[in-house]
Design a protein around this motif. Structure first.
Motif, PDB file in Angstrom:
ATOM      1  N   VAL A   1      -2.429  12.893   8.697  1.00  0.00           N
ATOM      2  CA  VAL A   1      -3.852  12.797   8.338  1.00  0.00           C
ATOM      3  C   VAL A   1      -4.661  13.684   9.273  1.00  0.00           C
TER       4      VAL A   1
ATOM      5  N   SER B   1     -14.408  13.500   5.587  1.00  0.00           N
ATOM      6  CA  SER B   1     -13.210  13.078   4.873  1.00  0.00           C
ATOM      7  C   SER B   1     -12.042  13.177   5.848  1.00  0.00           C
TER       8      SER B   1
ATOM      9  N   ASP C   1      -6.026   3.609  -4.696  1.00  0.00           N
ATOM     10  CA  ASP C   1      -7.153   4.514  -4.945  1.00  0.00           C
ATOM     11  C   ASP C   1      -8.425   3.709  -5.158  1.00  0.00           C
TER      12      ASP C   1
ATOM     13  N   ARG D   1      -8.202   1.524   1.945  1.00  0.00           N
ATOM     14  CA  ARG D   1      -8.955   1.833   0.725  1.00  0.00           C
ATOM     15  C   ARG D   1      -9.036   3.350   0.550  1.00  0.00           C
ATOM     16  N   ASN D   2      -7.881   3.944   0.255  1.00  0.00           N
ATOM     17  CA  ASN D   2      -7.782   5.396   0.180  1.00  0.00           C
ATOM     18  C   ASN D   2      -8.446   5.932  -1.086  1.00  0.00           C
ATOM     19  N   SER D   3      -8.927   7.162  -1.018  1.00  0.00           N
ATOM     20  CA  SER D   3      -9.644   7.776  -2.131  1.00  0.00           C
ATOM     21  C   SER D   3      -8.915   9.030  -2.595  1.00  0.00           C
TER      22      SER D   3
ATOM     23  N   TRP E   1      -5.517  13.041  -0.599  1.00  0.00           N
ATOM     24  CA  TRP E   1      -6.157  11.740  -0.456  1.00  0.00           C
ATOM     25  C   TRP E   1      -6.968  11.667   0.827  1.00  0.00           C
ATOM     26  N   HIS E   2      -8.022  10.876   0.786  1.00  0.00           N
ATOM     27  CA  HIS E   2      -8.759  10.505   2.002  1.00  0.00           C
ATOM     28  C   HIS E   2      -8.153   9.216   2.536  1.00  0.00           C
ATOM     29  N   ASN E   3      -7.803   9.216   3.816  1.00  0.00           N
ATOM     30  CA  ASN E   3      -7.204   8.045   4.454  1.00  0.00           C
ATOM     31  C   ASN E   3      -8.285   7.123   5.013  1.00  0.00           C
ATOM     32  N   ASP E   4      -8.235   5.869   4.587  1.00  0.00           N
ATOM     33  CA  ASP E   4      -9.178   4.870   5.069  1.00  0.00           C
ATOM     34  C   ASP E   4      -8.444   3.886   5.984  1.00  0.00           C
TER      35      ASP E   4
ATOM     36  N   SER F   1       0.827  -1.205   0.000  1.00  0.00           N
ATOM     37  CA  SER F   1       0.000   0.000   0.000  1.00  0.00           C
ATOM     38  C   SER F   1       0.857   1.249   0.000  1.00  0.00           C
TER      39      SER F   1
END
Length: 350
Positions: free
Chosen positions: A110, A88, A45, A149-151, A142-145, A35
């Protein structure tokens, strides 16, 4: 002349209708789980949100310390990833492209539950100014998951050759949808310097009274230049070797780990016996370079030496995919028995 010499027997089972492996060597499947590595600017992504909002940052070059600095201040009005919760958890990531400096990525902390995060962080690259000026800066949000499963939320790309270096002020820039240049910017993975030699069955120096005479393939891994650097502390690299289609422990060999060096010298020789001349058209020597860490090893690049026919003992396999340079190197070894063949081959993603 080598620090280590490993010799193992290698026997093909030509009576099997299927090869002993599914696709690549046994550790290649782990590549897909790395990752956030430099395998792709967009690795991980999983999002489908549209890019929106702005990012405020400033660029500077510290001549005294030979350091490129990206001052990431804040973002505003980012896209909402989790619409149900209206949240987010954004962070900022940077790359230098096309990664000729092999510096990898940098990223901020983050910030949770906000579409207007404030960072005030400086991302630093130790790099010569003349090298920096042939790069592009890719800055993405980026959005941290928690599950990885980052976006992707948006990006901006800046050609540093045309940048106004007198401008050290914080400025706002609109975030844009992804660009293809970032995806294609991490192709260069380094170059491996090696020699190979084939000793046919019954050759002088290859006769053993205890065993039937068999051919040998000698692989001398000398050094690697310009490895990708995945983290600021450097790269702790080692080389794995398999002779495909065999991915068993008998086929597996590796060098020692060279720490904190993007130009590691291994000087390691591996010898595989049990070869017959006809095996050379169906076998493939896979050499891969890895960055060693405690929890997982990160794939850096590799080469495959073979004829690149797509077939092994009449069976279609995806690992018989040698490039023209790799095929020519293997063919030269086949046509010059008992002679060391020297080569300088670019690492690729396999």
């Amino acid at each position: 002349e080598s620090d280590t010499a490993s010799e193992i027997s290698f026997q093909f089972n030509k009576h099997k209708k299927t090869p002993s492996i599914g696709s690549h060597s046994s550790d290649m499947a782990s590549v897909s789980s790395v990752s956030g590595s430099v395998l792709s600017v967009y690795s991980g992504d999983f999002g489908s949100v549209d890019a929106q909002g702005t990012v405020e940052f400033a660029l500077d070059y510290d001549e005294k310390n030979r350091e490129f600095q990206v001052h990431v201040s804040q973002c505003k009005d980012l896209a909402v990833v989790d619409e149900k919760k209206g949240r987010s958890d954004p962070y900022v990531k940077t790359y230098l492209l096309p990664d000729k400096a092999r510096m990898g990525k940098r990223k901020t902390s983050v910030k949770k539950r906000t579409v207007s995060p404030i960072y005030n962080e400086v991302l630093r690259y130790k790099i010569e100014k003349m090298v920096l000026l042939i790069q592009k800066l890719n800055l993405s949000v980026w959005h941290n998951d928690p599950l990885g499963r980052n976006s992707f939320l948006g990006e901006i790309e800046i050609d540093l050759a045309s940048w106004d270096w007198s401008n050290r002020k914080l400025n706002w820039y609109p975030l844009k949808p992804r660009s293809l240049s970032a995806v294609n910017g991490v192709d260069h993975r380094g170059v491996m310097n090696l020699s190979i030699k084939y000793i046919p069955p019954g050759s002088l120096g290859n006769l053993c009274p205890k065993n039937p005479p068999s051919g040998e393939v000698h692989i001398w891994v000398k050094d690697v230049k310009d490895l990708l650097q995945l983290r600021p502390s450097g790269v702790d690299s080692f080389v794995k070797c398999y002779v495909l289609p065999d991915t068993s422990k008998k086929s597996y060999q590796k060098t020692r780990v060279i720490k904190r060096d993007t130009n590691p010298v291994f000087n390691h020789t591996i010898v595989y016996d049990g070869f017959h001349t006809e095996d050379l058209k169906d076998a493939c020597v896979e050499l891969t370079v890895w960055d060693h860490e405690k929890l997982t090893n990160h794939f850096l690049g590799g080469i495959r030496l073979g004829l690149g026919t797509g077939l092994s003992y009449g069976i279609s396999v995806d690992w018989m995919d040698s490039t023209q340079e790799e095929v020519a190197f293997w063919q030269e070894m086949m046509s010059a028995a008992n002679e060391w063949i020297e080569g300088l081959l670019p690492l690729r993603s396999l």
